[in-house]
Design an enzyme around this catalytic site. Structure first.
Site, short mmCIF file in Angstrom:
data_model
loop_
_atom_site.label_atom_id
_atom_site.label_comp_id
_atom_site.label_asym_id
_atom_site.label_seq_id
_atom_site.Cartn_x
_atom_site.Cartn_y
_atom_site.Cartn_z
N GLU A 278 -9.81 2.88 -5.11
CA GLU A 278 -9.45 4.26 -4.74
C GLU A 278 -8.32 4.82 -5.60
OE1 GLU A 278 -10.74 4.34 -0.05
OE2 GLU A 278 -8.74 3.63 -0.53
N ASP B 198 0.86 -1.18 0.00
CA ASP B 198 0.00 0.00 0.00
C ASP B 198 0.89 1.23 0.00
OD1 ASP B 198 -2.34 1.79 0.44
OD2 ASP B 198 -3.32 -0.10 0.93
N HIS C 86 -2.80 3.42 -4.84
CA HIS C 86 -2.14 2.93 -3.62
C HIS C 86 -0.72 2.47 -3.95
CE1 HIS C 86 -5.46 3.26 -0.81
NE2 HIS C 86 -6.28 2.74 -1.72
#
Length: 796
Positions: free
Chosen positions: A368, A237, A304
């Site tokens: 995201e 991440d 990410h």
């Protein structure tokens, strides 16, 4: 019918058996039952009640209602098995397990051998056997469901039958659970069991905070004890890259480490991080496989990606990365570019990942991914024109489809978060639905397999209780019962569409979960509830689950896993009455008898039973514990109530003025040892002390803290402005009558000299009665983010 007759023979007297069996075998019973069922309207759940897994049908209903008292009073033993098996029949006499028990495994059957080795190690059986000792037999049988098993016990011992290796292990787990009582008396049972869902998972985020290999193995042991079979390992991440990639050493040299964020002026904290070597990963993967757990690795893309871009800036799409930005939480704008060298990088990484993980699934994230940098990137826009696409979401879809082709060509399946549906889902992709269940519904209707892991329902980073003992986490509590009540099959899907629901998993993201012990606390026992739902499907008896959970918690502790006690510990609420008296209320999340003492002694079954608010003369030392029947539950409490404590409210007893992005944030000091945590709305920090008793109060003491405002709020969050400060440092302001009321106290924050908790004192003028107090901060910046740990009303 045979179940009822067998149960009768082994539990009640022969005359009673004869009376009921004559009724049950009557040629008129079927018609009578049908007629009865057609005329009498009972709640539907009544007829799906189970005696330890065996469904009550019409005959059993008649038995319970109409048989003699001896029949009606006979009840099967509650067995400490979790998750609850599909079907249990208790009949006859069992055996006592001794260290000399003999285990018999079919010659050359490696799967049965592994299960027997697991059972031997967990039961501590000796290597020698003695004539006449009970025998535990493993027997491979065709035709049983996948991962299913049969367990039969008698005075001679136990037989575990299965058609596959997983079934052998799960039969062994069930026998182990039956044997973990003090006496090791194994009851006589006939168990037929198989899981409802193929995917029974848990996601561990090792990217935000790193866990030790030792902990990961303990977690795997605990998962096996719950018959969970998928460990989704979130290894990459923005904040950390945790997997060694030989071709790209800087991923772990740089991307695996960070300096934690601190509030302005606070001393720096030691660097944190770590990574798993390829040798360690091979060891963990093998350890999991021996326990029927498949590890699904996740390598995030295209968003990410900050940890990789920090290590290899040429992979990025935008400006150079500022220093220390990787210590923030939230959603970054950093995203992989769409150049051919970047795809070669990702393919090389995935090649090494596939060599380590034999899982049929490889998780590529896909969530995201903000498109800001792609929108501003000439090369990304040029790529879009060459592909004939107009929107950046379509570019992400193309990106994911390209990676799927790479994985499919090597015999692997792509799985990703539900954003991969946007712009056109990859042809063979499996969708993990996290933004509620809508992604799962969309995927299933489109013919794609899906896994349910919706936020917040199955997110373990949410707090599980309401007291300050909970520590840091997301502010909305998700309780043990909330987990147990989760419905895994959306009713908007047809039966054919429901077949695409592979299963469900709990998810632990670790932004607010620092350390192995904290990870265990946030995971269990809620993962125990998820395990039962994943095994049995919808429905279930929560009270029965709690009874079976208590011995499971003891087993977890023996493994080195210490679960949270939030569901069992009595929570207190106190009201000052004046005149040296107060009332205290007690409550637990689960149904339980609360026993308490006021003399300092430990509460037991003979102690006073809580039946309503307790009137106390101050000071008083209260001790309380919860019981189910004669069984004590974890989480006994001890509190001293005096004139000061009944006028004190900690941050969990105060009410946030806003529900926007409420988090319990951990302090950034001290560098080692326990730290305070503070519940606040990150976007609108404001606290209410409701109905504060202000009679005779001359001063208000407020324990304040300051934490870094380290949030990447790039997903539409709006920060409320702070009040205008009158001094350079800003002020703590206290208002009476709500947040628009009169300011009755203001204290400059320049008094705060410590990076940890500091007490500020504010004299106030005399007032009568109870009033709402509103506490806020003024300032020119949200960094530091000022917080409140507790408010104390002080009388002379």
């Amino acid at each position: 019918m045979h179940f009822v007759q067998s149960w009768l023979r082994n539990t009640i007297s022969r005359p009673a058996i004869q009376r009921v069996e004559r009724s049950l075998t009557s040629p008129h019973i079927s018609n009578f039952s049908t007629s009865l069922w057609g005329r009498i309207h009972f709640p539907a759940p009544f007829f799906s009640r189970k005696i330890q897994g065996t469904v009550w049908g019409p005959s059993a209903f008649l038995l319970a209602c109409c048989a003699s008292p001896a029949v009606a009073q006979a009840q099967p033993q509650v067995l400490p098995i979790l998750p609850q098996p599909s079907e249990i029949v208790q009949a006859g006499q069992g055996f006592q397990l001794t260290d000399n028990a003999r285990i018999v495994v079919p010659h050359g059957d490696a799967g049965a051998g592994k299960a027997s080795a697991w059972l031997t190690s967990h039961l501590g059986l000796g290597k020698s056997s003695r004539a006449g000792s009970p025998t535990i037999r493993f027997q491979r049988t065709s035709g049983l469901p996948k991962e299913g098993y049969r367990l039969s016990t008698s005075p001679a011992g136990a037989t575990i039958s299965a058609s596959d290796d997983a079934g052998f292990l799960y039969g062994a787990v069930t026998l182990w659970q039956l044997a973990t009582g003090a006496s090791k008396d194994i009851p006589a049972v006939e168990i037929r069991d198989a899981p409802r869902f193929a995917w029974r998972g848990f996601m561990l985020d090792s990217a935000r905070h790193f866990q030790s290999v030792d902990y990961v193995k303990k977690l795997i042991d605990a998962m096996a004890a719950h018959k969970l079979n998928i460990l989704h390992w979130h290894l990459v991440d923005d904040q950390g890259w945790r997997i060694e990639i030989a071709k790209y050493p800087k991923l772990t040299q740089i991307g695996a480490w960070r300096s934690p964020a601190t509030a302005p002026g606070a001393p720096p904290l030691p660097r944190v991080g770590g990574f798993y070597t390829q040798a360690q990963i091979r060891d963990v993967v093998a350890y999991a496989a021996a326990r029927n757990i498949t590890i699904v690795p996740e390598i995030e893309m295209p968003g990410h990606a900050l940890s990789a871009i920090r290590a290899y800036p040429e992979l990025g799409s935008g400006a150079p990365v500022p220093p220390d930005i990787h210590a923030d939480w939230g959603v970054y704008t950093r995203i992989y570019n769409v150049e051919e060298p970047t795809f070669r990088f990702l393919e090389n990484v995935l090649s090494e990942v596939m060599a380590l993980f034999p899982s049929p699934y490889i998780h590529i994230g896909g969530d995201e991914a903000l498109m800001t940098e792609w929108k501003a990137s000439p090369s990304a826009q040029a790529r879009m024109r060459s592909l004939g696409i107009r929107e950046e979401r379509e570019l992400q879809s193309w990106f994911i489809k390209r990676m799927e082709k790479f994985l499919n060509a090597r015999g692997r399946k792509l799985i990703g978060w539900d954003e991969i549906l946007e712009g056109g889902v990859a042809p063979n992709a499996t969708v993990m639905s996290w933004r509620g269940i809508e992604g799962a519904i969309t995927a299933a209707k489109a013919g794609h397999d899906t896994v349910l892991t919706p936020s917040p329902a199955l997110y373990l980073d949410h707090l599980q209780g309401t007291t300050a003992a909970e520590g840091p986490g997301r502010g909305k509590p998700i309780t043990l019962e909330d987990y147990y009540r989760f419905d895994p099959l959306p009713d908007t899907l047809t039966q054919d569409q429901q077949a695409h629901v592979l299963g469900l998993q709990a998810t632990l993201f670790t932004e607010h979960v620092r350390g192995d012990d904290r990870a265990a606390y946030m995971t269990f026992p809620r993962l125990s509830a998820l395990a039962e739902v994943a095994w049995r499907g919808e429905g279930g008896d929560f009270d029965g689950f709690v009874d079976r959970l208590v011995p499971q918690i003891d087993r977890l502790k023996a493994m080195g896993i210490n679960p949270a006690e939030s569901a069992f510990a009595p929570a207190t609420s106190v009201t000052a009455l004046g005149g040296g008296r107060a009332t205290v209320t007690l409550a637990t999340q689960v149904k339980a008898d609360i026993r308490y003492t006021l003399d300092g002694s430990a509460p037991g079954l003979q102690s006073a039973r809580y039946a309503g608010p307790i009137d106390l003369a101050l000071p008083t030392r209260l001790r309380a514990a919860a019981f189910r029947g004669s069984t004590p539950l974890p989480g006994a409490i001890e509190k001293v109530f005096d004139a000061a404590s009944v006028r004190r409210r900690d941050d969990r007893e105060l009410t946030p003025c806003s529900s926007k992005l409420v988090l319990a944030l951990e302090d950034d000091a001290p560098a080692s040892g326990p730290r305070a945590s503070f519940r606040t709305s990150v976007l609108e920090p404001c606290w209410l002390y409701e109905a504060a008793p202000l009679d005779d109060v001359s001063r208000i003491d407020v324990d304040v803290g300051q934490v870094p405002f380290n949030f990447q709020l790039n997903n539409g969050h709006v920060i409320a402005p702070l009040g205008t400060p009158r001094t350079a440092a800003g002020e703590l302001e206290i208002r009476v009558g709500g947040c628009q009321g009169e300011v009755i106290a203001s204290v400059s924050l320049d008094q705060v000299k410590s990076p940890a908790v500091t007490q500020l004192s504010a004299p106030i003028s005399a007032r009568k009665g109870a009033h709402d107090l509103c506490l806020t901060f003024t300032g020119r910046s949200n960094n530091p983010l000022w917080t409140i740990a507790a408010v104390q009303l002080v009388t002379p």
